[in-house]
Write an enzyme that holds these catalytic residues in place. Structure first.
Site, PDB file in Angstrom:
ATOM      1  N   ILE A   1      -3.166  11.474   1.908  1.00 40.90           N
ATOM      2  CA  ILE A   1      -3.648  11.392   3.284  1.00 40.90           C
ATOM      3  C   ILE A   1      -3.910   9.915   3.533  1.00 40.90           C
ATOM      4  O   ILE A   1      -4.523   9.228   2.714  1.00 40.90           O
ATOM      5  CB  ILE A   1      -4.915  12.251   3.491  1.00 40.90           C
ATOM      6  CG1 ILE A   1      -5.402  12.168   4.957  1.00 40.90           C
ATOM      7  CG2 ILE A   1      -6.026  11.876   2.538  1.00 40.90           C
ATOM      8  CD1 ILE A   1      -6.551  13.139   5.258  1.00 40.90           C
ATOM      9  N   SER A   2      -3.437   9.404   4.653  1.00 42.02           N
ATOM     10  CA  SER A   2      -3.510   7.970   4.914  1.00 42.02           C
ATOM     11  C   SER A   2      -4.941   7.483   5.109  1.00 42.02           C
ATOM     12  O   SER A   2      -5.837   8.231   5.501  1.00 42.02           O
ATOM     13  CB  SER A   2      -2.691   7.614   6.166  1.00 42.02           C
ATOM     14  OG  SER A   2      -1.328   7.847   5.966  1.00 42.02           O
ATOM     15  N   GLN A   3      -5.144   6.215   4.852  1.00 42.57           N
ATOM     16  CA  GLN A   3      -6.394   5.525   5.145  1.00 42.57           C
ATOM     17  C   GLN A   3      -6.763   5.754   6.620  1.00 42.57           C
ATOM     18  O   GLN A   3      -5.894   5.726   7.497  1.00 42.57           O
ATOM     19  CB  GLN A   3      -6.169   4.034   4.883  1.00 42.57           C
ATOM     20  CG  GLN A   3      -7.285   3.100   5.259  1.00 42.57           C
ATOM     21  CD  GLN A   3      -6.835   1.641   5.156  1.00 42.57           C
ATOM     22  OE1 GLN A   3      -5.633   1.371   5.133  1.00 42.57           O
ATOM     23  NE2 GLN A   3      -7.774   0.739   5.104  1.00 42.57           N
TER      24      GLN A   3
END
Length: 213
Positions: free
Chosen positions: A60-62
């Site tokens: 899951i992206s920053q």
């Protein structure tokens, strides 16, 4: 209450202070419970300032990257959006609150199923889930006003351009497998215009119009 305070701090310290000014994006990111999209064993890291593993070799992206890419789409609320790479479904949930309709494609069935379950629990009903090759887009659901890719491509896949409405926007990481530039592509009068937004690093887009597996 604890998660609410953590979300407010995340938005203020990680996103607003770094220059994101789209108030709709900031507001929705304060509302959507990011911790529900994180595996239980690392849920205490849900609001940290870095990407997190979600299984199947994916992340899951920053939070800042999610906000930056979403703001780059310039959503007004009426758009039909194609998302490439459903992943955990967090970006999908953010988009669903900011546009009319989302079509999201994921090549890994278990991730798509888990994301669908999470969004159903949140009573989000304006999302269509597809398991397949995201590099080909979804001709059956085209045209799209916006396309957002959470996977890096060596160039803008031709199927995406053909499925984009006039004046539409594609936001994607573009480059090689290891380093890319976040790029906004706008379709005007049948031609694409590209704008580099900054450096980034994403997993490669695997598919017929992306990288080979």
């Amino acid at each position: 209450m604890k998660e609410t305070l953590l979300r407010r701090r995340m938005v203020e310290e990680q996103i607003r202070r770094r220059g994101i000014r789209d108030e709709r994006v900031l507001s929705i990111m304060e509302e959507v419970p990011r911790h529900l999209f994180i595996p239980k064993e690392i849920r205490h890291l849900s609001y940290a300032d870095y990407p997190l593993p979600i299984g199947e070799g994916q992340t899951i992206s920053q939070p800042y990257i999610v906000a930056d890419m979403t703001a780059a789409l310039r959503l007004s609320g009426t758009e039909k959006v194609l998302e490439i790479g459903t992943g955990s479904g967090y970006q999908t949930a953010i988009l669903s609150r900011l546009c009319r309709e989302v079509v999201t494609i994921e090549r890994i069935p278990v991730l798509s199923a888990d994301a669908q379950r999470r969004l159903a629990m949140m009573d989000i009903g304006n999302v269509t889930f597809i398991v397949g090759d995201g590099s080909l887009g979804s001709p059956a659901h085209a045209p799209f006003d916006r396309i957002l890719s959470a996977a890096a491509s060596p160039s803008v896949p031709a199927p995406w351009v053909s499925q984009l409405s006039e004046g539409g926007i594609i936001v994607l990481p573009m480059g090689d497998r290891y380093e890319q530039e976040l790029t906004r592509v706008t379709l005007r009068c049948g031609r694409t215009e590209s704008e580099v937004l900054g450096g980034c690093r994403f997993a490669p887009l695997v598919g017929m119009s992306g990288f080979s597996s």
